[in-house]
Enzyme design. Structure first.
Site, PDB file in Angstrom:
ATOM      1  N   LEU A 139       0.843  -1.194   0.000  1.00 19.42           N
ATOM      2  CA  LEU A 139       0.000   0.000   0.000  1.00 19.42           C
ATOM      3  C   LEU A 139       0.883   1.250   0.000  1.00 19.42           C
ATOM      4  O   LEU A 139       1.650   1.467   0.928  1.00 19.42           O
ATOM      5  CB  LEU A 139      -0.907   0.015   1.229  1.00 19.42           C
ATOM      6  CG  LEU A 139      -1.775  -1.240   1.434  1.00 19.42           C
ATOM      7  CD1 LEU A 139      -2.747  -1.030   2.586  1.00 19.42           C
ATOM      8  CD2 LEU A 139      -2.530  -1.597   0.175  1.00 19.42           C
ATOM      9  N   ASN A 170      42.570  20.948 -20.592  1.00 17.19           N
ATOM     10  CA  ASN A 170      41.784  20.097 -21.489  1.00 17.19           C
ATOM     11  C   ASN A 170      40.610  20.821 -22.123  1.00 17.19           C
ATOM     12  O   ASN A 170      39.905  20.257 -22.934  1.00 17.19           O
ATOM     13  CB  ASN A 170      41.277  18.874 -20.715  1.00 17.19           C
ATOM     14  CG  ASN A 170      40.460  19.272 -19.495  1.00 17.19           C
ATOM     15  OD1 ASN A 170      40.750  20.267 -18.842  1.00 17.19           O
ATOM     16  ND2 ASN A 170      39.439  18.510 -19.193  1.00 17.19           N
ATOM     17  N   LYS A 181       5.763  10.247  -0.083  1.00 15.63           N
ATOM     18  CA  LYS A 181       6.463   9.708   1.093  1.00 15.63           C
ATOM     19  C   LYS A 181       7.272   8.456   0.768  1.00 15.63           C
ATOM     20  O   LYS A 181       8.430   8.333   1.170  1.00 15.63           O
ATOM     21  CB  LYS A 181       5.445   9.405   2.197  1.00 15.63           C
ATOM     22  CG  LYS A 181       6.048   8.685   3.384  1.00 15.63           C
ATOM     23  CD  LYS A 181       5.163   8.707   4.595  1.00 15.63           C
ATOM     24  CE  LYS A 181       4.027   7.743   4.503  1.00 15.63           C
ATOM     25  NZ  LYS A 181       3.256   7.703   5.764  1.00 15.63           N
ATOM     26  N   ASP A 212       5.425   2.269   3.678  1.00 15.89           N
ATOM     27  CA  ASP A 212       6.195   3.176   4.526  1.00 15.89           C
ATOM     28  C   ASP A 212       6.776   2.489   5.759  1.00 15.89           C
ATOM     29  O   ASP A 212       7.100   3.133   6.741  1.00 15.89           O
ATOM     30  CB  ASP A 212       5.333   4.383   4.934  1.00 15.89           C
ATOM     31  CG  ASP A 212       4.146   3.979   5.784  1.00 15.89           C
ATOM     32  OD1 ASP A 212       3.932   2.772   5.986  1.00 15.89           O
ATOM     33  OD2 ASP A 212       3.432   4.881   6.258  1.00 15.89           O
ATOM     34  N   ARG A 260       2.634  14.642   6.473  1.00 14.82           N
ATOM     35  CA  ARG A 260       3.538  15.096   7.542  1.00 14.82           C
ATOM     36  C   ARG A 260       5.019  15.119   7.124  1.00 14.82           C
ATOM     37  O   ARG A 260       5.851  15.672   7.814  1.00 14.82           O
ATOM     38  CB  ARG A 260       3.356  14.208   8.785  1.00 14.82           C
ATOM     39  CG  ARG A 260       2.139  14.598   9.593  1.00 14.82           C
ATOM     40  CD  ARG A 260       1.855  13.579  10.673  1.00 14.82           C
ATOM     41  NE  ARG A 260       1.216  12.381  10.127  1.00 14.82           N
ATOM     42  CZ  ARG A 260       1.018  11.271  10.816  1.00 14.82           C
ATOM     43  NH1 ARG A 260       1.441  11.167  12.064  1.00 14.82           N
ATOM     44  NH2 ARG A 260       0.419  10.234  10.262  1.00 14.82           N
ATOM     45  N   THR A 282      -7.738   1.754   3.448  1.00 15.73           N
ATOM     46  CA  THR A 282      -6.839   0.643   3.131  1.00 15.73           C
ATOM     47  C   THR A 282      -7.565  -0.502   2.416  1.00 15.73           C
ATOM     48  O   THR A 282      -6.981  -1.165   1.557  1.00 15.73           O
ATOM     49  CB  THR A 282      -6.189   0.100   4.422  1.00 15.73           C
ATOM     50  OG1 THR A 282      -7.215  -0.075   5.418  1.00 15.73           O
ATOM     51  CG2 THR A 282      -5.161   1.084   4.971  1.00 15.73           C
ATOM     52  N   GLN A 334      -4.920   3.708  -7.388  1.00 14.03           N
ATOM     53  CA  GLN A 334      -6.067   4.075  -6.546  1.00 14.03           C
ATOM     54  C   GLN A 334      -6.246   5.587  -6.694  1.00 14.03           C
ATOM     55  O   GLN A 334      -5.495   6.369  -6.115  1.00 14.03           O
ATOM     56  CB  GLN A 334      -5.787   3.711  -5.082  1.00 14.03           C
ATOM     57  CG  GLN A 334      -6.985   3.950  -4.175  1.00 14.03           C
ATOM     58  CD  GLN A 334      -6.613   3.911  -2.689  1.00 14.03           C
ATOM     59  OE1 GLN A 334      -5.471   4.150  -2.318  1.00 14.03           O
ATOM     60  NE2 GLN A 334      -7.608   3.617  -1.860  1.00 14.03           N
ATOM     61  N   ALA A 377      -0.379   4.457  -1.685  1.00  8.43           N
ATOM     62  CA  ALA A 377      -1.107   5.487  -2.419  1.00  8.43           C
ATOM     63  C   ALA A 377      -1.278   6.783  -1.631  1.00  8.43           C
ATOM     64  O   ALA A 377      -1.655   7.811  -2.177  1.00  8.43           O
ATOM     65  CB  ALA A 377      -2.480   4.955  -2.833  1.00  8.43           C
ATOM     66  N   GLY A 378      -0.953   6.715  -0.337  1.00  5.86           N
ATOM     67  CA  GLY A 378      -1.232   7.857   0.542  1.00  5.86           C
ATOM     68  C   GLY A 378      -0.362   9.075   0.248  1.00  5.86           C
ATOM     69  O   GLY A 378       0.631   9.001  -0.457  1.00  5.86           O
TER      70      GLY A 378
HETATM   71  C1  UD1 Z   1      -3.692   1.267   9.454  1.00  2.00           C
HETATM   72  C2  UD1 Z   1      -4.624   0.216  10.060  1.00  2.00           C
HETATM   73  C3  UD1 Z   1      -4.351   0.129  11.548  1.00  2.00           C
HETATM   74  C4  UD1 Z   1      -2.902  -0.216  11.795  1.00  2.00           C
HETATM   75  C5  UD1 Z   1      -1.995   0.791  11.101  1.00  2.00           C
HETATM   76  C6  UD1 Z   1      -0.563   0.319  11.180  1.00  2.00           C
HETATM   77  C7  UD1 Z   1      -6.674   0.301   8.735  1.00  2.00           C
HETATM   78  C8  UD1 Z   1      -8.068   0.750   8.681  1.00  2.00           C
HETATM   79  N1  UD1 Z   1      -5.986   0.599   9.822  1.00  2.00           N
HETATM   80  O1  UD1 Z   1      -4.039   2.520  10.019  1.00  2.00           O
HETATM   81  O2  UD1 Z   1      -5.184  -0.862  12.121  1.00  2.00           O
HETATM   82  O3  UD1 Z   1      -2.633  -0.265  13.173  1.00  2.00           O
HETATM   83  O4  UD1 Z   1      -2.319   0.929   9.710  1.00  2.00           O
HETATM   84  O5  UD1 Z   1       0.296   1.289  10.696  1.00  2.00           O
HETATM   85  O6  UD1 Z   1      -6.220  -0.350   7.805  1.00  2.00           O
HETATM   86  N2  UD1 Z   1      -3.242   3.800   1.984  1.00  2.00           N
HETATM   87  C9  UD1 Z   1      -3.568   3.747   0.664  1.00  2.00           C
HETATM   88  N3  UD1 Z   1      -4.796   4.147   0.272  1.00  2.00           N
HETATM   89  C10 UD1 Z   1      -5.713   4.604   1.144  1.00  2.00           C
HETATM   90  C11 UD1 Z   1      -5.373   4.670   2.506  1.00  2.00           C
HETATM   91  C12 UD1 Z   1      -4.128   4.253   2.897  1.00  2.00           C
HETATM   92  O7  UD1 Z   1      -2.769   3.336  -0.174  1.00  2.00           O
HETATM   93  O8  UD1 Z   1      -6.791   4.940   0.699  1.00  2.00           O
HETATM   94  C13 UD1 Z   1      -1.910   3.351   2.394  1.00  2.00           C
HETATM   95  C14 UD1 Z   1      -1.101   4.452   3.045  1.00  2.00           C
HETATM   96  O9  UD1 Z   1      -0.325   5.146   2.064  1.00  2.00           O
HETATM   97  C15 UD1 Z   1      -0.232   3.677   4.008  1.00  2.00           C
HETATM   98  C16 UD1 Z   1      -1.092   2.472   4.383  1.00  2.00           C
HETATM   99  O10 UD1 Z   1      -2.066   2.367   3.379  1.00  2.00           O
HETATM  100  O11 UD1 Z   1       0.956   3.209   3.400  1.00  2.00           O
HETATM  101  C17 UD1 Z   1      -1.747   2.621   5.753  1.00  2.00           C
HETATM  102  O12 UD1 Z   1      -2.606   3.724   5.728  1.00  2.00           O
HETATM  103  P1  UD1 Z   1      -2.764   4.725   6.938  1.00  2.00           P
HETATM  104  O13 UD1 Z   1      -3.680   5.774   6.557  1.00  2.00           O
HETATM  105  O14 UD1 Z   1      -1.432   5.084   7.458  1.00  2.00           O
HETATM  106  O15 UD1 Z   1      -3.502   3.765   7.992  1.00  2.00           O
HETATM  107  P2  UD1 Z   1      -3.516   3.958   9.523  1.00  2.00           P
HETATM  108  O16 UD1 Z   1      -4.556   4.929   9.886  1.00  2.00           O
HETATM  109  O17 UD1 Z   1      -2.162   4.174  10.034  1.00  2.00           O
HETATM  110 MG    MG Z   2      -0.302   4.912   9.220  1.00  3.85          MG
END
Ligand code: UD1
Ligand code: MG
Length: 453
Positions: A7, A384, A21, A101, A14, A77, A71, A9-10
């Site tokens: 994953l 040169n 990122k 990440d 920060r 997620t 996405q 896509a975020g």
């Molecule tokens: C998520 C988990 C949480 C876990 C945590 C660990 C869910 C709902 N929650 O939360 O239980 O403890 O990770 O770090 O899954 N991403 C996408 N597309 C999206 C949303 C996110 O690609 O639409 C990617 C983000 O770039 C990231 C990863 O998914 O790499 C996790 O997303 P993030 O928003 O950080 O989830 P957390 O809220 O941290």
């Molecule tokens: Mg996270």
């Protein structure tokens, strides 16, 4: 054999960066590349990276090391994983979900989680960790017998649930077809209005499937990076891992905390790396070398028994028993032969220096081909560049170049030629000749007394 989905896509708000990122680097390698490499090393036969924010940039940076699924909008997620549903449907065995990440995840851990999943015959295994402070993470809710019930996000958790310190790492092993089934049923009815991947566990349990958790041994492996401070913390951990690996392979390090070595650098045994050295990507160092304090090597190939003192070497190769430095600067595209001396304040660029040649001090050699056993006096300069074009200087074997010689290139010097100190050479020199190209000295005796009268 499994498919891994990463994953990525975020936004990574920060990081306060124009760059996505997951393209930020730890020890010279992008965050998500670490994860891609770890999953391949663990046995993934197919890797799919979910991209969204600045997708083109991520695609271009990673190239063909992974498949991509786009996405367009970040709706959670679960929604992210859905974008790879075709890849999941085509997978016969397991799917491993990882985050782009979390660069510290080890191949060994992924392997163990996959094995655990198979051993237990689970359709879904979540990788968990016990943290002293679980704030921000999804919590693992278990029943009285210790079985996993569900994952609750911080924002959706009750006060009781917030006290749980077993957290979701965000990494999972799924049976592919069970994952397809569960993804289809996720609803965005939660505090964030997102499609949570975490909901798949409850959905699978309700469908009578087996769900469990694999607890990680080293909590560092699940560290996600959200800002530059965490980036630095992860890099410190990675740097020690890399340095420790080299030390265990027989490399001596003086003050390893000050030594920065990027991911794919190779170092032979009995080589000593002194404080504040930087070894960048693509660098290969042989055995029994000394890389002295403060040296920077980038994509440099150094053969056995070479000593480099406080010098910079970029995209170049140095053969065995050669000494470089202190304070030499070897710029791109140089080949320095065996038993050569490149001394203090010597700069080389786009040049070949053959075996046994000595360039001891204060010299610039650019765009040149220098033969064997040539001796350069102090302060030699190849001119040169004429302001428009660059030309080569070619010097044969066994030549002697006096101090302060200028070669106004293009110049060819035959073998065994001697050049008098202070010469400005503008024409070719035949072999075995002495060339003197400087004004003849005139001594006017008694001149000082006459002037003072
Ligand atoms: C998520 C988990 C949480 C876990 C945590 C660990 C869910 C709902 N929650 O939360 O239980 O403890 O990770 O770090 O899954 N991403 C996408 N597309 C999206 C949303 C996110 O690609 O639409 C990617 C983000 O770039 C990231 C990863 O998914 O790499 C996790 O997303 P993030 O928003 O950080 O989830 P957390 O809220 O941290
Ligand atoms: Mg996270």
């Amino acid at each position: 054999m499994f498919t891994s989905i990463i994953l990525a896509a975020g936004m990574g708000t920060r990081m306060k960066s124009n760059m996505p990122k997951v393209l930020h680097k730890v020890c010279g390698k992008q965050l998500c590349k670490w994860v891609i490499d770890a999953s391949k090393e663990a046995g993934a036969d197919n890797v799919v990276t979910i991209i969204g924010h600045k997708a083109d940039m991520v695609k271009e940076a990673l190239g063909n090391v992974t498949e991509f699924a786009l996405q367009n909008e970040q709706k959670g997620t679960g929604h992210a994983v859905m974008q790879a549903v075709d890849f999941i449907k085509a997978t016969e065995g397991r799917v491993v979900i990882l985050n782009g990440d979390t660069p510290l995840i080890n191949a060994e851990t992924i392997k163990k989680a996959v094995e655990y999943n198979a051993q237990k015959g689970e359709q879904a295994t979540v990788i968990t960790a016990i943290l002293p402070d679980a704030t921000g993470y999804g919590r693992i809710v278990r029943d009285n017998d210790g079985g996993v019930l569900k994952i609750v996000e911080q924002k959706d958790a009750s006060e009781e649930e917030k006290k749980i310190n077993e957290v979701n790492s965000g990494m999972y092993v799924f049976d592919a077809q069970s994952l397809v089934y569960a993804l289809d049923k996720i609803q965005p009815n939660n505090a964030q209005g997102e499609y949570y991947l975490t909901d798949t566990l409850e959905i699978l349990l309700k469908a009578g499937k087996k769900v469990g958790a694999y607890a990680i041994e080293d909590n560092d492996e699940i560290r996600g990076i959200n800002d530059r401070v965490q980036l630095n913390e992860a890099e410190n951990i990675m740097r020690s891992r890399i340095n420790e690996m080299h030390m265990r392979n027989g490399v001596t390090m003086r003050i390893p905390e000050s030594i920065y070595i990027e991911a794919d650098v190779e170092i032979g045994s009995d080589t000593e790396i002194q404080p504040n050295v930087t070894l960048k990507s693509g660098t290969k160092i042989g055995c029994d070398c000394v890389i002295g304090q403060g040296s920077v090597l980038d994509n440099a190939v150094i053969h056995d028994n070479v000593e480099i003192l406080s010098s910079v070497i970029l995209n170049s190769e140095v053969d065995e028993y050669t000494h470089v430095g202190p304070f030499a600067y070897i710029r791109p595209n140089c080949h320095v032969g065996k038993d050569v001396k490149v001394g203090d304040f010597v700069e080389l660029k786009n040049s070949n220096i053959d075996d046994g040649t000595k360039i001891s001090h204060l010299t610039y050699i650019g765009d040149s081909d220098v033969g064997k056993r040539v001796n350069f006096g102090c302060g030699t300069v190849t001119c040169n560049y004429d302001g428009k074009n660059k030309y080569r200087t070619v010097i044969g074997d066994d030549c002697f170049v006096g101090c302060n010689t200028n070669f106004v290139s293009p110049i060819n010097v035959g073998d065994n030629a001697y050049i008098a100190a202070g010469s400005t050479i503008t024409e070719d020199i035949p072999e075995k000749s002495l060339s003197i190209a400087r004004a003849k000295q005139v001594n006017k005796e008694g001149w000082t007394d006459k002037r003072n009268k």
